[in-house]
Design an enzyme around this catalytic site. Structure first.
Site, mmCIF file in Angstrom:
data_model
loop_
_atom_site.group_PDB
_atom_site.id
_atom_site.type_symbol
_atom_site.label_atom_id
_atom_site.label_comp_id
_atom_site.label_asym_id
_atom_site.label_seq_id
_atom_site.Cartn_x
_atom_site.Cartn_y
_atom_site.Cartn_z
ATOM 1 N N CYS A 1 33.899 20.920 43.252
ATOM 2 C CA CYS A 1 35.415 21.234 43.434
ATOM 3 C C CYS A 1 36.157 19.847 43.362
ATOM 4 O O CYS A 1 35.958 19.248 44.440
ATOM 5 C CB CYS A 1 35.611 22.146 44.359
ATOM 6 S SG CYS A 1 37.611 22.273 44.547
ATOM 7 N N CYS B 1 43.596 21.602 41.221
ATOM 8 C CA CYS B 1 44.122 22.668 40.449
ATOM 9 C C CYS B 1 45.185 23.698 41.035
ATOM 10 O O CYS B 1 45.926 24.267 40.733
ATOM 11 C CB CYS B 1 43.077 23.528 39.865
ATOM 12 S SG CYS B 1 41.356 22.600 39.623
ATOM 13 N N THR C 1 42.389 23.875 50.117
ATOM 14 C CA THR C 1 41.501 22.801 49.516
ATOM 15 C C THR C 1 42.118 21.583 49.327
ATOM 16 O O THR C 1 43.431 21.675 48.880
ATOM 17 C CB THR C 1 41.139 23.732 47.891
ATOM 18 O OG1 THR C 1 40.395 24.548 48.313
ATOM 19 C CG2 THR C 1 40.445 22.569 47.087
ATOM 20 N N GLU D 1 37.981 21.961 52.834
ATOM 21 C CA GLU D 1 39.026 22.583 53.052
ATOM 22 C C GLU D 1 39.463 22.582 54.762
ATOM 23 O O GLU D 1 38.810 22.090 55.346
ATOM 24 C CB GLU D 1 38.608 24.164 52.767
ATOM 25 C CG GLU D 1 38.767 24.638 51.421
ATOM 26 C CD GLU D 1 37.558 24.056 50.541
ATOM 27 O OE1 GLU D 1 36.514 23.713 51.272
ATOM 28 O OE2 GLU D 1 37.721 24.024 49.246
ATOM 29 N N HIS E 1 45.348 30.495 38.773
ATOM 30 C CA HIS E 1 44.217 30.070 39.507
ATOM 31 C C HIS E 1 42.831 30.681 39.255
ATOM 32 O O HIS E 1 41.841 30.145 39.223
ATOM 33 C CB HIS E 1 44.631 29.740 40.921
ATOM 34 C CG HIS E 1 43.603 28.665 41.609
ATOM 35 N ND1 HIS E 1 43.912 27.397 41.185
ATOM 36 C CD2 HIS E 1 42.831 28.814 42.415
ATOM 37 C CE1 HIS E 1 43.091 26.658 41.917
ATOM 38 N NE2 HIS E 1 42.206 27.662 42.925
ATOM 39 N N TYR F 1 38.605 29.483 37.269
ATOM 40 C CA TYR F 1 37.217 29.613 37.530
ATOM 41 C C TYR F 1 36.233 29.737 36.472
ATOM 42 O O TYR F 1 35.234 29.111 36.566
ATOM 43 C CB TYR F 1 37.170 30.913 38.676
ATOM 44 C CG TYR F 1 37.470 30.321 40.255
ATOM 45 C CD1 TYR F 1 38.622 29.506 40.533
ATOM 46 C CD2 TYR F 1 36.522 30.493 41.145
ATOM 47 C CE1 TYR F 1 39.011 29.281 41.721
ATOM 48 C CE2 TYR F 1 36.920 30.151 42.479
ATOM 49 C CZ TYR F 1 38.341 29.716 42.820
ATOM 50 O OH TYR F 1 38.636 29.180 44.224
ATOM 51 N N CYS G 1 36.200 25.359 35.917
ATOM 52 C CA CYS G 1 35.540 24.608 36.730
ATOM 53 C C CYS G 1 34.045 24.806 37.090
ATOM 54 O O CYS G 1 33.220 24.226 37.315
ATOM 55 C CB CYS G 1 36.504 24.396 38.004
ATOM 56 S SG CYS G 1 36.447 25.876 39.178
ATOM 57 N N GLU H 1 32.987 30.049 48.705
ATOM 58 C CA GLU H 1 34.020 29.582 48.027
ATOM 59 C C GLU H 1 34.601 30.298 46.607
ATOM 60 O O GLU H 1 35.493 30.702 46.316
ATOM 61 C CB GLU H 1 33.855 28.086 47.854
ATOM 62 C CG GLU H 1 35.237 27.132 47.394
ATOM 63 C CD GLU H 1 35.652 27.528 46.002
ATOM 64 O OE1 GLU H 1 36.871 27.653 45.552
ATOM 65 O OE2 GLU H 1 34.684 27.597 45.163
HETATM 66 FE FE1 SF4 Z 1 38.344 23.412 43.095
HETATM 67 FE FE2 SF4 Z 1 37.985 24.965 40.659
HETATM 68 FE FE3 SF4 Z 1 39.797 25.755 42.313
HETATM 69 FE FE4 SF4 Z 1 40.026 23.666 40.849
HETATM 70 S S1 SF4 Z 1 39.977 25.945 40.342
HETATM 71 S S2 SF4 Z 1 40.489 23.795 43.001
HETATM 72 S S3 SF4 Z 1 37.979 22.993 40.858
HETATM 73 S S4 SF4 Z 1 37.912 25.740 42.900
#
Ligand code: SF4
Length: 477
Positions: free
Chosen positions: A98, A102, A189, A255, A290, A294, A297, A441
């Site tokens: 991660c 984002c 995060t 985090e 958001h 996922y 990423c 996570e």
């Molecule tokens: Fe992390 Fe993925 Fe969230 Fe971006 S979208 S902060 S890489 S978990």
């Protein structure tokens, strides 16, 4: 735009109050628990400067006309949203974990859109304030953390009915020049290494809960703000700094829990102050953007995991086995299903009144719901193919030991042409990226599975589907 090194230097000039394992850290950005996450975030800066990635990693700001990092850019078209998902997959591939930025990006877009609508309904001036803040963020290429989740106390009670009213962050004083906030945000995060914290409400609020409807920007080293960096699976290995600690980028996002102990926020940094009727809208929009992420990423991370699993199979001499190939194919299928969903949610985006574009909420929530399952299934396949060594491999120190080290190298050898250290690196990466921290996570980040199901049912419009069935089957009302 900054380089990664400039970003790290800019952090070192900050003096946040950070605790980890019972101690206040004098130099948090150089601490082995935190430095891997700083390096990962720094990669977002370095890749934005690489000409080969300019189209995906940067964009032209419609606010200033300048080229900016895509991590500070408003989603100004469907193409911006598609490129965002491509950027997340690229960074997931480059870091294997991660990269944190984002949350702030989606927070920026959520606050941009909702402040516009609050102003239109109530005659406030939040949007102009936020625009000034965002122009500075774009100009200075500032990493922003998004702080949404409250600690929530007794979840059967509303925020204002908790025995301790601070269990949800709220406004405790309003002054002519700003507000004072108190409470805590948790699971945040990249917070330690983000110069700006975007505070947002965690749920929709009726009139009684107006004090909990607050959105604002707080500098990381604001007076009264304390950060407590969380523990992760195997985190003491980071302090050993060998193969056992995994990659130089760590696992998940680093985090923290943020404690706001009567933090003063000046008016120019306040973007919602009591408008509870807009808090749910902000949460839903942030969550939609958001949750779609996922599929990008996690696909990038899974690309690395898949590669590591395939390479380990090769070292084990099993790569040609049809069963192994079939399991790798299943991993590909799961990963690409998530990616396709994220691209689909972006392709079906609609423009909001403030000008930026919102992903399709039904598809975005479906992506995240799939991620909550598929990441576990991918991990299971990686465990299956990787074997018991994932949980029993001896420590770095044993491989370095003068008496047993050579014996361990001899007996853990695989196919000729690969070293035992290559094998250990793959094992440790797979172990870290399928660990409790990583899986939890993926399950709870961007909202727990049930949160997606609530939105999915709301968005699916069941009455319309019932009407379709009636029509096709000729069933009268
Ligand atoms: Fe992390 Fe993925 Fe969230 Fe971006 S979208 S902060 S890489 S978990």
């Amino acid at each position: 735009m900054m380089t990664g090194a400039e970003y790290v230097e800019s952090l070192r000039r900050r003096k946040p109050r950070v605790y980890y394992k019972g101690k206040r850290l004098a130099a948090p950005y150089d601490h082995p628990a935190i430095a891997p996450h700083v390096r990962t975030a720094a990669t977002t800066y370095d890749l934005a400067r690489a000409p080969a990635h300019a189209d995906v990693m940067t964009a032209t700001s419609h606010l200033t006309g300048q080229r900016v990092s895509r991590f500070t850019h408003l989603f100004w078209s469907v193409d911006d949203l598609l490129k965002k998902i491509a950027m997340l997959r690229l960074l997931g591939q480059e870091t294997g974990t991660c990269f944190q930025r984002c949350v702030g990006l989606d927070g920026i877009n959520a606050i941009w859109s909702v402040t516009f609508e609050i102003d239109r309904a109530k005659g406030t001036d939040y949007h102009a304030r936020f625009r000034r803040f965002l122009e500075r963020v774009q100009r200075e290429d500032t990493m922003c953390a998004g702080a949404m989740t409250d600690t929530k106390g007794d979840r059967s009670l509303a925020p204002w009915k908790q025995a301790d009213p601070d269990l949800y962050l709220h406004v405790v004083a309003r002054r002519p020049d700003g507000i004072v906030i108190r409470g805590a945000k948790t699971h945040i995060t990249g917070a330690v290494n983000s110069p700006e914290i975007l505070v947002m409400p965690t749920l929709g609020l009726p009139a009684e809960g107006a004090d909990y409807a607050v959105a604002c920007a707080v500098p990381i080293d604001a007076e009264g703000l304390t950060l407590v960096f969380g523990r992760q699976t195997n985190d003491e290995r980071k302090e050993e700094d060998g193969i056992d600690c995994g990659t130089r980028f760590g696992i998940v996002g680093g985090e923290s829990t943020l404690i706001f102990d009567d933090v003063f926020v000046p008016n120019e940094r306040v973007f919602m102050n009591g408008e509870g009727d807009f808090a749910g809208l902000l949460v839903d929009r942030f969550a939609a953007w958001h949750r779609a992420n996922y599929g990008g990423c996690k696909a990038g991370n899974a690309d690395v995991l898949l590669g590591a699993t395939a390479l380990l199979s090769e070292i084990n001499g099993t790569a040609g086995n049809a069963v192994v190939k079939d399991k790798l194919t299943e991993m590909v299928h799961l990963v690409e299903t998530n990616f396709a969903g994220a691209m689909g949610a972006s392709a079906l985006a609609k423009q909001l009144p403030a000008g930026n574009w919102l992903v399709d909420p039904l598809l975005a929530n479906t992506v995240k719901q799939n991620v909550t399952r598929f990441v576990y299934q991918v991990a299971r396949l990686a465990h299956d193919l990787g074997g018991g060594i994932l949980s029993t491999l001896p420590a770095d120190a044993d491989f370095a030991n003068g008496e047993v080290g050579q014996l361990l190298r001899k007996y853990f050898a695989g196919k000729q042409g690969f070293s035992t250290d290559d094998k250990r690196k793959l094992v440790r990466y797979i172990e870290g990226m399928t660990s409790v921290s990583t899986l939890v996570e993926a399950l709870h980040g961007a909202g727990s599975p049930q949160a997606q199901r609530i939105v999915m049912l709301r968005q699916a419009d069941l009455p319309a589907k019932v009407a379709l069935a009636r029509k096709v089957l000729g069933i009268e009302k």
